[in-house]
Design a protein around this motif. Structure first.
Motif, PDB file in Angstrom:
ATOM      1  N   ALA A  23       0.832  -1.199   0.000  1.00 39.66           N
ATOM      2  CA  ALA A  23       0.000   0.000   0.000  1.00 39.66           C
ATOM      3  C   ALA A  23       0.871   1.255   0.000  1.00 39.66           C
ATOM      4  CB  ALA A  23      -0.894  -0.002   1.220  1.00 39.66           C
ATOM      5  N   PHE A  24       2.083   1.111   0.406  1.00 40.32           N
ATOM      6  CA  PHE A  24       2.966   2.271   0.505  1.00 40.32           C
ATOM      7  C   PHE A  24       4.335   1.883  -0.050  1.00 40.32           C
ATOM      8  CE2 PHE A  24       4.586   6.098   2.489  1.00 40.32           C
ATOM      9  CZ  PHE A  24       3.463   6.884   2.540  1.00 40.32           C
ATOM     10  N   PRO A  25       4.399   1.616  -1.340  1.00 36.88           N
ATOM     11  CA  PRO A  25       5.621   1.039  -1.892  1.00 36.88           C
ATOM     12  C   PRO A  25       6.795   2.001  -1.870  1.00 36.88           C
ATOM     13  CG  PRO A  25       4.145   1.676  -3.642  1.00 36.88           C
ATOM     14  CD  PRO A  25       3.406   1.899  -2.368  1.00 36.88           C
ATOM     15  N   GLN A  26       7.954   1.436  -1.807  1.00 39.56           N
ATOM     16  CA  GLN A  26       9.155   2.235  -1.932  1.00 39.56           C
ATOM     17  C   GLN A  26       9.412   2.516  -3.401  1.00 39.56           C
ATOM     18  OE1 GLN A  26      10.946   3.352   0.854  1.00 39.56           O
ATOM     19  NE2 GLN A  26       9.027   2.615   1.693  1.00 39.56           N
ATOM     20  N   LYS A  27      10.196   3.535  -3.641  1.00 36.10           N
ATOM     21  CA  LYS A  27      10.544   3.882  -5.008  1.00 36.10           C
ATOM     22  C   LYS A  27      11.333   2.740  -5.651  1.00 36.10           C
ATOM     23  CE  LYS A  27      10.994   7.007  -8.277  1.00 36.10           C
ATOM     24  NZ  LYS A  27       9.839   7.594  -8.931  1.00 36.10           N
ATOM     25  N   ARG A  62      13.601  17.152 -17.932  1.00 38.33           N
ATOM     26  CA  ARG A  62      12.803  16.570 -16.838  1.00 38.33           C
ATOM     27  C   ARG A  62      11.332  16.384 -17.196  1.00 38.33           C
ATOM     28  NH1 ARG A  62      15.443  13.566 -13.348  1.00 38.33           N
ATOM     29  NH2 ARG A  62      17.532  14.379 -13.213  1.00 38.33           N
ATOM     30  N   GLY A  68       4.168   9.411 -22.164  1.00 33.86           N
ATOM     31  CA  GLY A  68       4.386   9.279 -20.718  1.00 33.86           C
ATOM     32  C   GLY A  68       5.470   8.294 -20.337  1.00 33.86           C
ATOM     33  N   TRP A 125      -6.924   0.604 -21.060  1.00 26.40           N
ATOM     34  CA  TRP A 125      -6.480   1.936 -20.661  1.00 26.40           C
ATOM     35  C   TRP A 125      -5.734   1.904 -19.328  1.00 26.40           C
ATOM     36  CZ3 TRP A 125      -8.096   4.197 -16.125  1.00 26.40           C
ATOM     37  CH2 TRP A 125      -9.179   3.604 -15.494  1.00 26.40           C
ATOM     38  N   ASP A 126      -5.999   0.878 -18.520  1.00 30.24           N
ATOM     39  CA  ASP A 126      -5.323   0.844 -17.214  1.00 30.24           C
ATOM     40  C   ASP A 126      -3.834   0.535 -17.336  1.00 30.24           C
ATOM     41  OD1 ASP A 126      -6.001  -1.662 -18.108  1.00 30.24           O
ATOM     42  OD2 ASP A 126      -6.379  -2.468 -16.125  1.00 30.24           O
ATOM     43  N   SER A 128      -2.353   1.277 -20.770  1.00 29.00           N
ATOM     44  CA  SER A 128      -1.906   2.123 -21.883  1.00 29.00           C
ATOM     45  C   SER A 128      -1.891   3.602 -21.514  1.00 29.00           C
ATOM     46  CB  SER A 128      -2.799   1.912 -23.108  1.00 29.00           C
ATOM     47  OG  SER A 128      -4.087   2.435 -22.894  1.00 29.00           O
ATOM     48  N   GLN A 129      -2.769   3.996 -20.637  1.00 27.37           N
ATOM     49  CA  GLN A 129      -2.890   5.424 -20.332  1.00 27.37           C
ATOM     50  C   GLN A 129      -2.274   5.774 -18.982  1.00 27.37           C
ATOM     51  OE1 GLN A 129      -3.847   7.418 -22.741  1.00 27.37           O
ATOM     52  NE2 GLN A 129      -4.262   5.654 -24.045  1.00 27.37           N
ATOM     53  N   VAL A 130      -1.270   5.045 -18.612  1.00 30.25           N
ATOM     54  CA  VAL A 130      -0.594   5.326 -17.339  1.00 30.25           C
ATOM     55  C   VAL A 130       0.897   5.477 -17.577  1.00 30.25           C
ATOM     56  CG1 VAL A 130      -2.304   4.031 -16.032  1.00 30.25           C
ATOM     57  CG2 VAL A 130      -0.216   2.891 -16.758  1.00 30.25           C
ATOM     58  N   ARG A 131       1.541   6.060 -16.603  1.00 33.77           N
ATOM     59  CA  ARG A 131       2.997   6.125 -16.626  1.00 33.77           C
ATOM     60  C   ARG A 131       3.561   4.815 -16.102  1.00 33.77           C
ATOM     61  NH1 ARG A 131       5.213  11.932 -15.378  1.00 33.77           N
ATOM     62  NH2 ARG A 131       4.018  13.065 -16.905  1.00 33.77           N
ATOM     63  N   GLN A 134       3.244   3.747 -12.499  1.00 35.57           N
ATOM     64  CA  GLN A 134       1.902   3.659 -11.919  1.00 35.57           C
ATOM     65  C   GLN A 134       1.277   2.276 -12.070  1.00 35.57           C
ATOM     66  OE1 GLN A 134       0.046   6.802 -14.124  1.00 35.57           O
ATOM     67  NE2 GLN A 134       0.807   8.417 -12.787  1.00 35.57           N
TER      68      GLN A 134
ATOM     69  N   ARG B 163       3.935   7.504  -3.783  1.00 35.93           N
ATOM     70  CA  ARG B 163       3.916   6.683  -2.571  1.00 35.93           C
ATOM     71  C   ARG B 163       2.519   6.124  -2.259  1.00 35.93           C
ATOM     72  NH1 ARG B 163       8.381   7.053   0.872  1.00 35.93           N
ATOM     73  NH2 ARG B 163      10.192   7.495  -0.432  1.00 35.93           N
ATOM     74  N   ARG B 179      -7.220   9.547 -13.312  1.00 30.61           N
ATOM     75  CA  ARG B 179      -7.211   9.070 -11.935  1.00 30.61           C
ATOM     76  C   ARG B 179      -6.605  10.172 -11.062  1.00 30.61           C
ATOM     77  NH1 ARG B 179      -4.729   3.090 -13.199  1.00 30.61           N
ATOM     78  NH2 ARG B 179      -6.707   1.987 -13.293  1.00 30.61           N
ATOM     79  N   HIS B 217      -3.105  11.398 -12.916  1.00 34.40           N
ATOM     80  CA  HIS B 217      -2.103  10.383 -13.244  1.00 34.40           C
ATOM     81  C   HIS B 217      -1.553  10.518 -14.659  1.00 34.40           C
ATOM     82  CE1 HIS B 217      -5.076   8.347 -15.733  1.00 34.40           C
ATOM     83  NE2 HIS B 217      -4.245   7.373 -16.001  1.00 34.40           N
ATOM     84  N   ASN B 220       0.595  13.999 -19.134  1.00 31.29           N
ATOM     85  CA  ASN B 220       1.205  14.006 -20.463  1.00 31.29           C
ATOM     86  C   ASN B 220       0.168  13.983 -21.582  1.00 31.29           C
ATOM     87  OD1 ASN B 220       1.282  11.403 -18.903  1.00 31.29           O
ATOM     88  ND2 ASN B 220       1.309  10.583 -20.991  1.00 31.29           N
TER      89      ASN B 220
END
Lengths: 369, 335
Positions: A23-27, A62, A68, A125-126, A128-131, A134, B163, B179, B217, B220
């Motif tokens: 629920a709180f993942p590390q990078k 940056r 994305g 889309w969950d 394809s449309q995310v970074r 994510q 996070r 989102r 989310h 871009n």
């Protein structure tokens, strides 16, 4: 097309290292997924111009492009999704759909996050449309992809689900690794790509399926957030390259289902690609941002097929309607059924030596491994 | 203020959490307020500047920026006490998200001293330390901008949307389907927007409204056509619109060209803040400030280079009504 059941990423073998999720993942350590992009140009002030797709994003330091998944870091452009597998399935190749390419075989199908358009009807889309950060992902370098395809008895690797244009570098390296291991590569793409990138990346593919989403610029602008003309150019380029190509046209009620549009489409195909390119008219299901429209009525799909048949196309299919007779392949000369399909399964395949066994009419495609 | 003083400020925040600090809420005189009260029906935008904000140093003085913030807030709300304006925005027990902009690294991100001063005032207004979250898209970006990440304990929290992640459900309005950050939806009852006054190579300028791209989310996807109408549509998403209380634009260092990244050659020390409850009016005023600087530097207008921020007018139109972009309906107060 409709998606199938996913493999559990954790089951894919030791080469795929599971990413711990909480629920709180590390990078995550992104460095292993980060590879310099191959299709871009450096410009002033540490900015870059992406040369992968016709959008030609100008990206500041940056920042990321429209897809994305590509980021400018100090004037160098990077893909963030090399070997960053977010979906992996073993699918019938008919699901891509390829109907004239190794029917009845399985394809080791994979995707990373990202897409260079934003279709309002996207079924995936969950991813394809995310970074990339994510969505849960696994590290799957090219050689492990080839090994997994072999392990799962798949003669092909399929790059699919999201939009392979945006993970071209990974696709190219995985295709090379696959070919070294005797595994072929096929891609399921929107074809919205610059010519040089298309030739370099899809030149490594053994077959290509293009989603031709409509035959009007207004639809591409409003529903796809892209352009039609570069996709048509890509189809012509693929034809010149001699790549086996199939086309899917998702028929969306009221938006791209007029007789005039169907006729314009098939006449363009006939003139520019020939009558032997398989065309699949696929049924739309409400998803993502287009939930206010109904499922495409089967008679609409049949109308599209009738127009294409009347215009002289030889291989016109109806997709996403399991059990419909237009899932089968028929000989254009003697009209006998040559490949029987039900849903995503090829039940019977009668083609021998790339020809109809009844009248010896050549049937284009790659029928045997 | 020197480094030691900055440390003292952080210590103060910690002590606030422990209930041992003496609250320094000296009433400040309001300068230049006579006859500058907002006219009813107009949106009020306060521009606060302090030529001595950095003293003899290059960095912003913590004490002076806190005073500048107080002056601006007191002017915006026509109140003499520096804590009272905050009590009009938040109440004890609420959770507050302070949405900063950390894209520009240390050179051009929301000023850390300013954000600390905001958090200090929130605590003085009754918000518990760990009920305040300083946030942007990415934790690493926040660190690069000089923020100290904190995800536990009783202190003010600071971390990125990476996070907590984003809601599964799509929020939609107009051209936008996105989102939302769970920091907004699950950790914030109230949103305070702390953008930076910047040029933007696509949108023209990026100030209050565009800073909400850091809440979704898929930013871009919304850069074509000068981000228009996407910026306005993002700000119409109910979770954003209903929680937004105030914009405190960090205009201590601003950029007039080459944005949104930090380009020293196109940045200037403006040593000010721009504050409003109307993000459209604030963006309009901020845009004019950037245009004046461009003219001073001999650059063409943003319209002249094809980057006029048309999204500001869209945000004010009948389909959005997010605020005022008509200068006749904006009351600008300089303090």
């Amino acid at each position: 097309m409709l998606s199938g059941a996913a493999l559990s990423l954790g089951d894919l073998g030791q080469d795929l290292v599971a990413v711990p999720l909480s629920a709180f993942p590390q990078k995550l350590d992104d460095s292993r997924f980060t590879v310099e992009a191959r299709f871009y140009q450096k410009i002033e002030n540490k900015r870059i111009k992406c040369k992968l797709c016709p959008r030609e994003c100008t990206v500041g330091d940056r920042e990321r492009g429209y897809c994305g998944v590509r980021e400018n870091r100090g004037g160098t452009y990077y893909t963030l999704v090399h070997s960053r597998l977010c979906a992996a399935h073993v699918d019938p190749i008919e699901k891509k759909p390829f109907f004239h390419y190794l029917p009845g075989t399985m394809a080791f199908s994979l995707a990373t996050a990202g897409c260079n358009v934003n279709c309002k009807f996207c079924q995936n889309w969950d991813i394809s449309q995310v970074r990339p950060e994510q969505v849960p992902a696994n590290y799957a370098p090219p050689r492990s992809v080839a090994d997994l395809a072999r392990q799962y008895h798949c003669p092909t690797i399929a790059y699919t689900y999201s939009e392979p244009v945006v993970f071209s570098e990974y696709l190219m390296d995985a295709a090379d690794a696959g070919h070294e291991a005797g595994i072929r590569s096929v891609v399921v793409s929107n074809g919205y790509m610059q010519a040089d990138a298309l030739k370099a990346a899809y030149g490594k593919m053994d077959a290509v399926k293009i989603d031709l989403k409509a035959f009007s610029e207004s639809y591409y602008r409003d529903v796809v957030v892209g352009e039609l003309k570069p996709v048509l150019n890509a189809l012509v380029t693929l034809r010149k390259m001699g790549k086996w190509t199939e086309i899917v046209y998702l028929v969306v009620p009221t938006l791209n289902d007029s007789d005039a549009e169907f006729r314009g489409l098939v006449r363009w195909i006939k003139t520019n690609l020939g009558v032997d390119v398989p065309v699949h008219f696929a049924q739309f299901h409400p998803e993502y941002l287009l939930k206010n429209l109904p499922i495409t009525p089967v008679p609409t799909l049949e109308r599209a097929k009738a127009i294409a048949d009347a215009e002289g196309l030889h291989y016109v299919y109806i997709g996403n309607v399991p059990g419909h007779p237009a899932e089968n392949t028929y000989c254009p000369k003697c009209r006998r059924m040559l490949v029987e399909r039900v849903g995503l399964t090829a039940r019977q395949m009668l083609i021998r030596k790339n020809a109809c066994p009844f009248c010896q009419q050549p049937i284009p495609g790659v029928w045997h491994a | 203020m020197d480094q030691t003083s900055d440390t003292s400020r952080r210590d103060f925040l910690k002590k606030c959490v422990m209930g041992t600090a003496v609250l320094r809420t000296a009433k400040l005189p309001l300068l230049g307020m006579a006859g500058q009260e907002s006219t009813p029906g107009k949106s009020k935008v306060v521009i606060a500047n302090d030529a001595q904000l950095r003293g003899a140093k290059t960095t912003v003085d913590s004490s002076r920026i806190a005073s500048l913030l107080d002056r601006a807030m007191q002017s915006l709300f026509d109140l003499d006490d520096p804590i009272e304006p905050w009590k009009k925005l938040v109440r004890a027990g609420q959770r507050v998200g302070v949405k900063v902009n950390a894209l520009g690294g240390r050179g051009l991100s929301s000023n850390v001293q300013l954000v600390e001063a905001i958090c200090e005032r929130l605590q003085e207004a009754g918000i518990r330390g760990n009920d305040t979250v300083i946030w942007d898209r990415d934790t690493e970006e926040l660190e690069r901008a000089g923020f100290h990440v904190a995800t536990a304990g009783n202190r003010v929290q600071c971390f990125g949307s990476d996070r907590l992640g984003y809601e599964e459900r799509l929020a939609t309005y107009g051209s936008v389907g996105s989102r939302l950050s769970k920091i907004l939806t699950q950790r914030s009852d109230v949103l305070i927007n702390v953008p930076v006054l910047k040029d933007h190579d696509g949108a023209g300028v990026t100030i209050a409204l565009k800073n909400m791209y850091g809440v979704i989310h898929n930013p871009n996807k919304y850069h074509p056509n000068g981000c228009n109408p996407y910026i306005a549509d993002v700000n119409m998403l109910p979770e954003i619109r209903s929680k937004m209380r105030l914009t405190i634009c960090d205009a201590t260092t601003a950029s007039y060209e080459g944005g949104p990244g930090y380009k020293p050659q196109y940045s200037w020390k403006n040593d000010g803040l721009i504050i409003s409850q109307d993000p459209v009016a604030l963006d309009y005023i901020g845009w004019q400030i950037i245009e004046r600087k461009r003219a001073e530097k001999g650059l063409k207008t943003l319209e002249g280079v094809g980057r006029s921020p048309a999204y500001i007018a869209t945000a004010a139109d009948a389909g959005h009504r997010l605020g005022m972009n008509d200068p006749r309906r904006i009351a600008t107060v300089e303090v």
